[in-house]
Design an enzyme around this catalytic site. Structure first.
Site, short mmCIF file in Angstrom:
data_model
loop_
_atom_site.label_atom_id
_atom_site.label_comp_id
_atom_site.label_asym_id
_atom_site.label_seq_id
_atom_site.Cartn_x
_atom_site.Cartn_y
_atom_site.Cartn_z
N ARG A 104 0.74 -1.10 0.36
CA ARG A 104 -0.30 0.40 -0.18
C ARG A 104 1.22 1.37 0.05
O ARG A 104 2.08 1.46 0.91
CB ARG A 104 -1.08 0.10 0.91
CG ARG A 104 -1.84 0.98 1.28
CD ARG A 104 -2.94 0.96 2.10
NE ARG A 104 -2.15 1.74 3.29
CZ ARG A 104 -1.86 1.56 4.43
NH1 ARG A 104 -2.96 0.41 4.88
NH2 ARG A 104 -1.24 2.45 5.76
N GLU A 122 4.00 7.14 2.65
CA GLU A 122 5.12 5.69 2.74
C GLU A 122 4.93 5.76 2.17
O GLU A 122 3.29 4.94 1.17
CB GLU A 122 5.53 5.82 4.05
CG GLU A 122 3.96 5.28 4.76
CD GLU A 122 3.83 5.11 6.61
OE1 GLU A 122 4.66 4.62 7.59
OE2 GLU A 122 2.90 4.17 6.77
N ASN A 124 4.38 0.93 2.49
CA ASN A 124 3.96 0.05 3.27
C ASN A 124 4.45 -2.10 2.59
O ASN A 124 3.41 -1.91 1.78
CB ASN A 124 3.27 -0.20 3.86
CG ASN A 124 2.20 1.01 4.09
OD1 ASN A 124 2.90 1.13 5.67
ND2 ASN A 124 2.16 1.77 3.51
N SER A 129 -2.78 -2.99 5.48
CA SER A 129 -4.23 -3.38 6.84
C SER A 129 -5.42 -1.97 6.18
O SER A 129 -5.28 -1.45 5.41
CB SER A 129 -4.51 -2.88 7.98
OG SER A 129 -3.72 -2.03 8.03
N LYS A 300 12.24 3.16 6.28
CA LYS A 300 12.21 4.23 6.18
C LYS A 300 13.36 5.03 5.39
O LYS A 300 13.10 6.35 4.42
CB LYS A 300 11.28 4.81 7.23
CG LYS A 300 10.06 4.82 7.74
CD LYS A 300 9.46 4.99 7.02
CE LYS A 300 7.70 5.09 7.49
NZ LYS A 300 7.42 3.39 8.05
N LYS A 381 11.36 10.31 11.04
CA LYS A 381 10.64 9.10 11.13
C LYS A 381 11.95 8.17 11.40
O LYS A 381 12.91 7.92 10.85
CB LYS A 381 10.27 8.93 9.68
CG LYS A 381 9.28 10.11 9.17
CD LYS A 381 8.47 9.16 7.68
CE LYS A 381 7.18 9.82 7.52
NZ LYS A 381 6.63 9.54 6.05
N GLU A 385 6.66 0.76 12.11
CA GLU A 385 5.12 0.80 10.81
C GLU A 385 4.64 1.04 12.22
O GLU A 385 4.96 0.74 13.60
CB GLU A 385 5.19 -0.50 10.40
CG GLU A 385 6.49 -0.70 10.16
CD GLU A 385 6.31 0.06 8.11
OE1 GLU A 385 5.17 0.76 8.07
OE2 GLU A 385 7.27 0.67 8.08
N GLY A 386 3.14 1.03 12.40
CA GLY A 386 2.26 0.78 13.19
C GLY A 386 1.90 2.36 13.94
O GLY A 386 0.48 2.21 14.33
N ARG A 474 -8.17 7.40 4.46
CA ARG A 474 -8.24 7.46 6.03
C ARG A 474 -8.44 9.13 6.31
O ARG A 474 -7.50 9.59 5.84
CB ARG A 474 -7.40 7.38 6.68
CG ARG A 474 -7.13 5.84 7.03
CD ARG A 474 -6.40 4.99 7.46
NE ARG A 474 -4.76 5.50 6.01
CZ ARG A 474 -3.31 5.42 6.51
NH1 ARG A 474 -3.31 4.40 7.59
NH2 ARG A 474 -2.39 5.37 6.01
#
Length: 499
Positions: A104, A122, A124, A129, A300, A381, A385-386, A474
């Site tokens: 993604r 970014e 992924n 998800s 990153k 950064k 992740e998360g 989002r």
């Protein structure tokens, strides 16, 4: 469409009773809204799919950038542990050349004057998800239009403006292709999940799609469970998971594909045994999604190195290495146009190599000095992740004061994307109860677009099969720096296409 879209005029005005009715219909989701440059994001996903597949197959590059000898793994213990395990497995011989990536790529709109452009947040490569729930939200908003026409509150709200989203079928297709490539009848796909998984419903839709459309069965286990149930045959390297004989006469399930919905943060490896389990799965014959190499490729630091001159061309334009499967300079420039300015905190004045004298002396490197100078327009950064890991704007000064010299290499500085001003919407928090808390809140928001893709790659030819397969949106309040749904910062949303 006759009327030009103006961000500051959104959302359209509705009466209190209309808003209450829409809230009752939607219950827990945001009212749809618009994003531009959608087609560009979908188009360049195909290039990104190939790019990150080729990065994952370039061991020398990953060793240099992410390794524990010269790269980030030297100062980041988690990255270092993954790389060391991967290096040891490479030295003894990995038996499965194929890798699967479910990807993604996340974007925000960047506004400079009257100009709008797409900028990447970014990329992924592990445990992506909300592909499934995003499709359901898009369906919800099309349903709201059919049920209410949004009370004709805006000429932009037409059925044609709500694009369909088929991310469930698309992501399942990637897993199906890996399972098919493994080619053993009766084998199953292993979902490696977190204990007490909160995002189970997003995962279950993939499971149902695989079973109902492709007759592929799923087994779900945590690292703790796999420590006792996972077995790799010494001679064949086949991965089996032990189950009760009531479920399978042999007591063993052969695994075709290992799909990680966990394993991306250090807290998921609290003991050496958890790393041992990960490496056991990695050395098996099963196809991994992702492999350790592909997980490292999503770091990153790799994102930052890709902004350096000639790096994209190395992976996309090398005819000697990739033959006719290369990209045009126009394709490369379009992808590069999505980059914001980035640099490592350890770099010297050439913005390419580490500032060795400063690192040796303990003085602040050129990268740190520039980060201090531009702090209010930056985000720092780490290789995590998360969500919830970044450092923003005025917080940067104190953070740099405390950051040990030896840890600078693990952090990158990125220019903040300047999102459009004055863009509002209605938000409803999931799980709200009671008359007051169920009210839709009108506020200024920021929306992030994610584009999904899959790639199956590797083998002697290093061929990459890939597709772009859907999207998510989002939305969060503008004052929130972070953007995760599972972490509570934002809500799932969908697209409204406008001129």
């Amino acid at each position: 469409m006759s009327k030009q879209f103006v961000f500051a005029d959104w959302p359209p005005t509705v009466t209190k009773s209309q808003l209450e009715a829409l809230t009752r219909y939607a219950t827990t989701y945001a009212l749809s809204h618009g994003l531009l440059l959608f087609e560009q994001a979908k188009r360049i996903q195909r290039t990104y799919n190939v790019l990150y597949s080729r990065i994952a197959m370039d061991e020398d590059f990953l060793d240099e950038v992410m390794g524990a000898e010269t790269g980030v793994g030297k100062v980041d213990e988690f990255i270092g542990q993954l790389w060391k395990g991967w290096k040891q497995l490479r030295d003894t011989g990995l038996v499965q050349p194929l890798q699967l990536g479910l990807f993604r790529s996340d974007y925000l709109l960047h506004s400079v004057g009257e100009e709008m452009s797409l900028k990447q947040v970014e990329f992924n490569t592990i445990s992506i998800s909300f592909g499934c729930l995003s499709q359901r939200v898009a369906e919800l908003h099309r349903y709201l239009y059919s049920a209410t026409r949004f009370y004709d509150s805006s000429p932009h709200l037409t059925l044609e403006s709500f694009p369909t989203n088929e991310s469930i079928a698309g992501l399942a297709e990637g897993l199906k292709m890996a399972h098919k490539a493994y080619g053993v009848e009766g084998s199953q796909i292993l979902f490696v999940v977190q204990p007490g998984e909160r995002n189970v419903f997003d995962q279950r839709w993939l499971e149902y799609e695989l079973l109902e459309k492709h007759s592929i069965r799923i087994i779900r286990q945590t690292f703790d469970e796999l420590a006792n149930s996972a077995v790799v045959d010494f001679n064949t390297s086949v991965l089996h998971v032990k189950v009760h004989s009531d479920l399978m006469v042999s007591g063993l399930v052969e695994i075709s594909t290992v799909y990680y919905r966990s394993g991306y943060v250090p807290s998921e490896y609290p003991t050496a045994a958890h790393y041992t389990t990960r490496f056991l799965l990695e050395r098996s014959k099963a196809i991994k999604c992702p492999s350790i190499a592909l997980q490292l490729a999503g770091g990153k630091k790799v994102q930052e190195v890709l902004t350096q001159p000639g790096v994209l061309e190395r992976f996309l334009c090398d005819e000697k290495k990739y033959g006719s499967n290369i990209f045009s300079l126009k394709d490369v420039d379009e992808l590069r146009s999505t980059f914001m300015g980035m640099w490592g905190l350890d770099i010297g004045e050439n913005v390419l190599k580490p500032d060795a004298p400063s690192i040796t002396s303990g003085n602040e490197s050129f990268g740190v000095l520039i980060a201090r100078e531009k702090a209010l327009s930056l985000v720092l950064k780490p290789q995590r992740e998360g969500g919830g890991n970044n450092v923003y704007k005025e917080e940067i000064y104190a953070f740099l004061d405390e950051l040990p010299t030896g840890e600078r290499q693990a952090w990158i500085a990125m220019e903040l994307i300047q999102v459009p001003e004055g863009f509002g919407n209605y938000l409803i928090r999931a799980g709200s109860t009671g008359e007051e808390t169920q009210n839709a809140l009108k506020t200024e928001v920021v929306s992030e677009l994610g584009i999904f893709g899959w790639a199956l790659f590797g083998g002697a030819t290093k061929e990459v099969q890939e597709r772009e397969v859907g999207w998510l949106v989002r939305t969060k309040g503008k004052d929130s720096n972070e953007g995760g749904v599972a972490t509570g910062f934002s809500v799932l949303d969908s697209l409204l296409l406008v001129d």
